[in-house]
Design a protein around this motif. Sequence first.
Motif, mmCIF file in Angstrom:
data_model
loop_
_atom_site.group_PDB
_atom_site.id
_atom_site.type_symbol
_atom_site.label_atom_id
_atom_site.label_comp_id
_atom_site.label_asym_id
_atom_site.label_seq_id
_atom_site.Cartn_x
_atom_site.Cartn_y
_atom_site.Cartn_z
ATOM 1 N N ALA A 1 -38.481 2.923 -19.517
ATOM 2 C CA ALA A 1 -39.147 1.716 -20.079
ATOM 3 C C ALA A 1 -38.351 0.941 -21.116
ATOM 4 C CB ALA A 1 -40.308 2.263 -21.017
ATOM 5 N N SER A 2 -38.130 -0.280 -20.805
ATOM 6 C CA SER A 2 -37.405 -1.127 -21.824
ATOM 7 C C SER A 2 -37.789 -2.698 -21.612
ATOM 8 C CB SER A 2 -35.849 -1.064 -21.614
ATOM 9 O OG SER A 2 -34.961 -1.803 -22.143
ATOM 10 N N ALA A 3 -37.880 -3.646 -22.416
ATOM 11 C CA ALA A 3 -38.292 -4.635 -22.598
ATOM 12 C C ALA A 3 -37.501 -5.488 -23.460
ATOM 13 C CB ALA A 3 -39.726 -5.011 -22.664
ATOM 14 N N PRO A 4 -36.151 -5.868 -23.309
ATOM 15 C CA PRO A 4 -35.417 -6.403 -24.057
ATOM 16 C C PRO A 4 -35.646 -7.944 -24.762
ATOM 17 C CG PRO A 4 -34.306 -6.365 -21.948
ATOM 18 C CD PRO A 4 -35.526 -5.610 -21.940
ATOM 19 N N GLN A 5 -36.628 -8.566 -23.882
ATOM 20 C CA GLN A 5 -37.131 -10.070 -24.326
ATOM 21 C C GLN A 5 -38.111 -9.747 -25.508
ATOM 22 O OE1 GLN A 5 -37.159 -8.542 -21.212
ATOM 23 N NE2 GLN A 5 -36.011 -9.533 -19.885
ATOM 24 N N THR A 6 -38.741 -8.618 -25.717
ATOM 25 C CA THR A 6 -39.696 -8.604 -26.948
ATOM 26 C C THR A 6 -39.384 -7.546 -27.680
ATOM 27 O OG1 THR A 6 -40.904 -6.963 -25.233
ATOM 28 C CG2 THR A 6 -41.662 -9.137 -25.166
ATOM 29 N N SER A 7 -38.480 -6.567 -27.672
ATOM 30 C CA SER A 7 -37.997 -5.669 -28.436
ATOM 31 C C SER A 7 -36.672 -4.988 -28.033
ATOM 32 C CB SER A 7 -38.980 -4.695 -28.458
ATOM 33 O OG SER A 7 -39.571 -3.874 -27.406
ATOM 34 N N ARG A 8 -36.053 -4.369 -29.147
ATOM 35 C CA ARG A 8 -34.820 -3.959 -28.661
ATOM 36 C C ARG A 8 -34.976 -2.523 -28.394
ATOM 37 N NH1 ARG A 8 -29.964 -5.863 -30.435
ATOM 38 N NH2 ARG A 8 -29.035 -3.480 -30.650
ATOM 39 N N GLY A 9 -34.186 -1.914 -27.452
ATOM 40 C CA GLY A 9 -34.019 -0.519 -27.138
ATOM 41 C C GLY A 9 -34.367 -0.052 -25.719
ATOM 42 N N ALA A 10 -34.137 1.132 -25.428
ATOM 43 C CA ALA A 10 -34.633 1.656 -24.009
ATOM 44 C C ALA A 10 -35.100 2.962 -24.478
ATOM 45 C CB ALA A 10 -33.566 1.494 -23.161
ATOM 46 N N GLU A 11 -36.119 3.471 -23.415
ATOM 47 C CA GLU A 11 -36.633 4.782 -23.571
ATOM 48 C C GLU A 11 -36.688 5.410 -22.323
ATOM 49 O OE1 GLU A 11 -40.613 7.461 -24.674
ATOM 50 O OE2 GLU A 11 -40.513 5.227 -25.150
ATOM 51 N N PHE A 12 -36.043 6.593 -22.097
ATOM 52 C CA PHE A 12 -35.825 7.365 -20.664
ATOM 53 C C PHE A 12 -36.960 8.600 -21.122
ATOM 54 C CE2 PHE A 12 -31.912 4.952 -20.522
ATOM 55 C CZ PHE A 12 -31.841 4.610 -19.197
ATOM 56 N N ARG A 13 -37.724 8.839 -20.269
ATOM 57 C CA ARG A 13 -38.609 9.927 -20.323
ATOM 58 C C ARG A 13 -38.527 10.868 -19.094
ATOM 59 N NH1 ARG A 13 -44.494 11.321 -19.845
ATOM 60 N NH2 ARG A 13 -45.036 12.409 -21.747
ATOM 61 N N ILE A 14 -38.324 12.184 -19.596
ATOM 62 C CA ILE A 14 -38.119 13.196 -18.600
ATOM 63 C C ILE A 14 -39.450 14.065 -18.593
ATOM 64 C CG2 ILE A 14 -36.735 15.067 -17.869
ATOM 65 C CD1 ILE A 14 -34.722 13.993 -19.900
ATOM 66 N N LEU A 15 -39.824 14.441 -17.545
ATOM 67 C CA LEU A 15 -40.970 15.610 -17.612
ATOM 68 C C LEU A 15 -40.172 16.761 -16.675
ATOM 69 C CD1 LEU A 15 -43.945 13.590 -16.247
ATOM 70 C CD2 LEU A 15 -43.619 14.725 -18.531
ATOM 71 N N TRP A 16 -39.858 17.707 -17.527
ATOM 72 C CA TRP A 16 -38.912 18.975 -17.117
ATOM 73 C C TRP A 16 -39.913 20.088 -16.857
ATOM 74 C CZ3 TRP A 16 -34.060 19.254 -15.906
ATOM 75 C CH2 TRP A 16 -33.386 20.172 -15.586
ATOM 76 N N PRO A 17 -40.011 20.792 -15.479
ATOM 77 C CA PRO A 17 -40.788 21.846 -15.338
ATOM 78 C C PRO A 17 -40.788 22.968 -16.190
ATOM 79 C CG PRO A 17 -39.970 21.027 -13.251
ATOM 80 C CD PRO A 17 -39.276 20.401 -14.544
ATOM 81 N N LYS A 18 -41.887 23.407 -16.783
ATOM 82 C CA LYS A 18 -41.850 24.745 -17.887
ATOM 83 C C LYS A 18 -41.768 25.878 -17.045
ATOM 84 C CE LYS A 18 -44.657 24.777 -21.031
ATOM 85 N NZ LYS A 18 -45.856 24.712 -21.885
ATOM 86 N N TYR A 19 -42.098 26.022 -15.933
ATOM 87 C CA TYR A 19 -42.276 27.031 -14.897
ATOM 88 C C TYR A 19 -41.677 26.829 -13.512
ATOM 89 C CZ TYR A 19 -46.300 27.550 -18.574
ATOM 90 O OH TYR A 19 -46.793 27.684 -19.606
ATOM 91 N N MET A 20 -40.591 27.774 -13.363
ATOM 92 C CA MET A 20 -39.752 27.681 -12.001
ATOM 93 C C MET A 20 -40.017 28.883 -11.278
ATOM 94 S SD MET A 20 -36.594 25.295 -13.319
ATOM 95 C CE MET A 20 -36.832 23.903 -14.131
ATOM 96 N N PRO A 21 -39.980 28.922 -10.252
ATOM 97 C CA PRO A 21 -39.921 30.089 -9.282
ATOM 98 C C PRO A 21 -38.778 31.222 -9.569
ATOM 99 C CG PRO A 21 -39.845 28.375 -7.987
ATOM 100 C CD PRO A 21 -39.898 27.783 -9.374
#
Length: 389
Positions: free
Chosen positions: A368-388
């Motif tokens: 998510a990033s919108a440099p036209q309106t505000s500075r910065g970028a955000e990378f969002r990770i969804l990491w599985p808590k439970y793995m086989p």
Amino acid sequence: MVDDGKRGHQPVDPGLTAIGAAGTMLAERGIFGMAWLDRTLVVRTRYGRLIDFVAVGLPITDTMPPLIGLEDDILALPDTPGGVVELPAVAIVSAERQTPRFNISVFWFAEANRFLLVVSRAISRSDLEAQLSAQMRARLMAEAEVKAKSNELARANTELSRANRDLEDFASIIAHDLSGPMRSMRYLADDLDAVLESGDAADGQTAPALVGRIRAQAARLSSMLRDLHEYSSIGRKQDALEETDTRALVDTLVTAIHRPDGFAIVVGGDWPRLTTLAAPLDLVLRNLVENAVKHHDRPDGRVEIIAHDEGVHLAVSVRDDGPGIDALNQEAVFMPFRTLGRHGAGTGMGLAFVKRTVESVGGSLTLASAPQTSRGAEFRILWPKYMPT
């Protein structure tokens, strides 16, 4: 559908497609009756005059008391391939009448996501009827198995088609981007030939300088090929699950990241202990933070790494207050060998590594990033808590 014994046009229950014409005929003639039960053992449909006393919409035990006490055995059938719960020669007495003795069998049909109850008469059965009943049971199970394998094959074909499309796209990207260093090397070699033949510098470039530039392009091509090999192998590595203190992991990598003296990296939120793939998680977080520092336009920037528990996932946001990423480039930054032009170092594989790594463990990555309106970028990770395991 409920069979009340009347003939005429009635909607066909989808579940009956698994039974076949022979089973339908025998049910209609009262040789046996059938009923579909959902996962709570509530009767959803019934078929055949033999079990017209079974109430639709109520638990099967309300109208078939012999099944009382066998609920756990029936509910365990989905985890017991080929299993069956059987009651031979039982009598059922209701307020209205006493029924003949029945043989009762309950199966699990994964494709219908339901239990199938089959009831047949237990008295005055000829050897032919007994053989037919056994054959019908075998046919029911065989048809269900064939259906399951057919669906599994269809899913595999869909995944193969998707993989082929990804491979074609990937090959096109690689063919285009690897040609850049090779083209530069060819032009530089032509310039070197001209210098060696004439003894004069070409456009101010001496032979040693041209050789140095050729070596630099060769090194870049080698680095791109190495990164490409690592990128293609993500998802095939048999990384071992290990008990991981995620807060200690992120604190360690933050300490190791080089940054300007006035640059701040802040860790916050809830970081649990997980049994997870620690090395891939470290790779993902390290690449995102290093990328945020590298592409920042100020020496006094700030990067925040915030984690939250979201049920089956650990959600991690990596936010910076840098120049941001324009919407037109937000898809391209995840492609191999793509950079935004700021800072020429690197092969442009960092975010491609990150996205492929996250997806290889069943997670997701968004930007998510919108440099036209505000500075910065955000990378969002969804990491599985439970793995086989």
